[in-house]
Design a protein around this motif. Structure first.
Motif, short mmCIF file in Angstrom:
data_model
loop_
_atom_site.label_atom_id
_atom_site.label_comp_id
_atom_site.label_asym_id
_atom_site.label_seq_id
_atom_site.Cartn_x
_atom_site.Cartn_y
_atom_site.Cartn_z
N PRO A 1 0.83 -1.22 0.00
CA PRO A 1 0.00 0.00 0.00
C PRO A 1 0.86 1.26 0.00
N ARG A 2 0.36 2.31 -0.61
CA ARG A 2 1.13 3.54 -0.81
C ARG A 2 1.57 4.17 0.50
N LEU A 3 0.74 4.09 1.52
CA LEU A 3 1.05 4.72 2.81
C LEU A 3 1.44 3.70 3.87
N LEU A 4 1.88 2.52 3.45
CA LEU A 4 2.12 1.42 4.37
C LEU A 4 2.98 1.82 5.57
N HIS A 5 4.18 2.33 5.32
CA HIS A 5 5.12 2.56 6.41
C HIS A 5 4.67 3.70 7.31
N GLN A 6 4.16 4.76 6.71
CA GLN A 6 3.67 5.89 7.52
C GLN A 6 2.47 5.47 8.36
N ALA A 7 1.54 4.75 7.74
CA ALA A 7 0.31 4.37 8.43
C ALA A 7 0.59 3.44 9.61
N LEU A 8 1.41 2.44 9.41
CA LEU A 8 1.67 1.49 10.48
C LEU A 8 2.34 2.16 11.68
N GLN A 9 3.32 3.03 11.40
CA GLN A 9 4.01 3.69 12.50
C GLN A 9 3.10 4.64 13.26
N PHE A 10 2.19 5.28 12.54
CA PHE A 10 1.28 6.23 13.17
C PHE A 10 0.17 5.51 13.92
N ASN A 11 -0.34 4.44 13.33
CA ASN A 11 -1.54 3.82 13.87
C ASN A 11 -1.27 2.94 15.08
N ILE A 12 -0.06 2.38 15.21
CA ILE A 12 0.23 1.64 16.45
C ILE A 12 0.34 2.60 17.64
N ARG A 13 0.46 3.90 17.34
CA ARG A 13 0.45 4.92 18.39
C ARG A 13 -0.95 5.48 18.64
N ALA A 14 -1.98 4.89 18.01
CA ALA A 14 -3.37 5.36 18.12
C ALA A 14 -3.54 6.76 17.55
N GLY A 15 -2.66 7.15 16.62
CA GLY A 15 -2.76 8.48 16.03
C GLY A 15 -2.04 9.56 16.80
N GLN A 16 -1.26 9.15 17.78
CA GLN A 16 -0.44 10.13 18.51
C GLN A 16 0.78 10.47 17.67
N LEU A 17 1.14 11.74 17.62
CA LEU A 17 2.26 12.17 16.79
C LEU A 17 3.57 11.58 17.30
N PRO A 18 4.50 11.26 16.39
CA PRO A 18 5.83 10.84 16.83
C PRO A 18 6.50 11.93 17.66
N ALA A 19 7.42 11.51 18.52
CA ALA A 19 8.13 12.45 19.37
C ALA A 19 8.92 13.46 18.53
N VAL A 20 9.12 14.65 19.07
CA VAL A 20 9.88 15.70 18.39
C VAL A 20 11.37 15.46 18.61
N SER A 21 12.14 15.56 17.53
CA SER A 21 13.59 15.38 17.63
C SER A 21 14.23 16.63 18.23
N ASP A 22 15.53 16.53 18.49
CA ASP A 22 16.28 17.67 19.03
C ASP A 22 16.23 18.87 18.09
N HIS A 23 16.00 18.62 16.82
CA HIS A 23 15.96 19.70 15.82
C HIS A 23 14.53 20.18 15.54
N GLY A 24 13.56 19.65 16.30
CA GLY A 24 12.19 20.12 16.15
C GLY A 24 11.38 19.41 15.10
#
Length: 310
Positions: free
Chosen positions: A264-287
């Motif tokens: 699927p076109r959004l496979l990697h983004q969707a899986l990483q986002f959805n196992i977090r229940a839609g919570q945004l990934p943590a912010v890096s040191d560079h924002g």
């Protein structure tokens, strides 16, 4: 069943990912649930926007609904969930404090993909408010939601029975579309056949609401997306699992078919986002916030790449 309260069902189609979103409400108490919401994502610019989710929230306010549950049928591989965004927006606006719910086997899926993408446990453990088991029941005003474990497409997959309606996610598509793929980690064509058979053993008038629709567009009669078909229609017409199709026939066909499919076109983004229940990934040191996307390289890349030292 005739005297049981009947839900109000609102269907919202998201065309970019061909996803059906649902809002189900008790017409008396106005308690409601949202099923399989979509957060907009532009892969070309890696930009998240919230128009689809905001439209759902606007409708909630219009109807004076109180969202009690935000339900996920599974960890989707083709769109980003809006669950966390909708929950936090409703809380901030003082409308409700809904629980984000998913099948209890989500923990297996989270571990699988967190390991694959290098996601820290702190970003996914406990992000869902309630993990649901097969046969469990939830109260929604005077309505009751029964949980069906429907593995096959994914191991965590569940459906939601509300009155004579089942929200099946990707366990069964419309009759002229058929069935979902089973080649993701933990997917199982035999399990999917059994899950579909479980759905098709329900009373013939039950409506089976699908998670997606991909209406045929090459001369067939149906051109517009449709949200549901009855059990009777599915048993007669589903092109992959109608009456008379054996488990062995289905498993052999599904396995061969899945071997030819691209990801699927959004496979990697969707899986990483959805196992977090839609919570945004943590912010890096560079924002910045990041998704990890695997890099595909030639077989001889070791001659010019940096190898893992061990």
């Amino acid at each position: 069943m005739a005297n049981a309260p009947q839900p109000e069902i609102h269907t919202v189609f998201e065309p970019k990912t061909s996803t059906w979103q649902y809002m189900v409400a008790d017409p008396v108490t106005k308690d409601a649930a949202i099923i399989d919401s979509v957060l907009d994502y532009d892969i070309a610019t890696s930009t998240i926007t919230t128009l689809s989710a905001d439209n759902l929230i606007h409708f909630v306010k219009q109807q004076n609904y109180k969202i009690i549950f935000i339900l996920e049928t599974h960890v989707h591989a083709d769109h980003l969930t809006a669950s966390k965004y909708i929950q936090q927006t409703l809380i901030r606006a003082g409308y409700s404090n809904p629980q984000i719910c998913i099948g209890k086997r989500i923990e297996q899926v989270q571990h699988t993909f967190a390991t694959k993408y290098g996601i820290d446990k702190a970003e996914y453990v406990g992000v869902f408010d309630k993990l649901l088991d097969d046969g469990e029941r939830l109260s929604l005003g005077s309505l009751e939601i029964e949980i069906l474990h429907l593995p096959g497409h994914t191991p965590d997959h569940v459906g939601y029975v509300i009155g004579p309606n089942v929200f099946t996610g990707d366990s069964l598509f419309l009759p002229d579309v058929g069935s979902a793929r089973c080649d993701f980690p933990g997917g199982d064509a035999t399990a999917l056949f059994k899950s579909m058979s479980r759905l098709l053993s329900l009373p013939p008038g039950f409506r089976l609401y699908s998670g997606h629709d991909y209406p045929p567009n090459q001369g067939e009669e149906r051109k517009e997306p449709r949200a549901f078909a009855t059990v009777a229609e599915q048993r007669e017409k589903n092109k992959h699992v109608h009456d008379g199709v054996s488990m062995n026939e289905f498993v052999q066909w599904r396995t061969q078919r899945d071997a030819t499919l691209g990801e699927p076109r959004l496979l990697h983004q969707a899986l990483q986002f959805n196992i977090r229940a839609g919570q945004l990934p943590a912010v890096s040191d560079h924002g910045h916030r990041f998704f990890h996307v695997p890099l595909k390289v030639p077989e001889d890349a070791w001659t010019w790449g940096v190898e893992t030292q061990g």
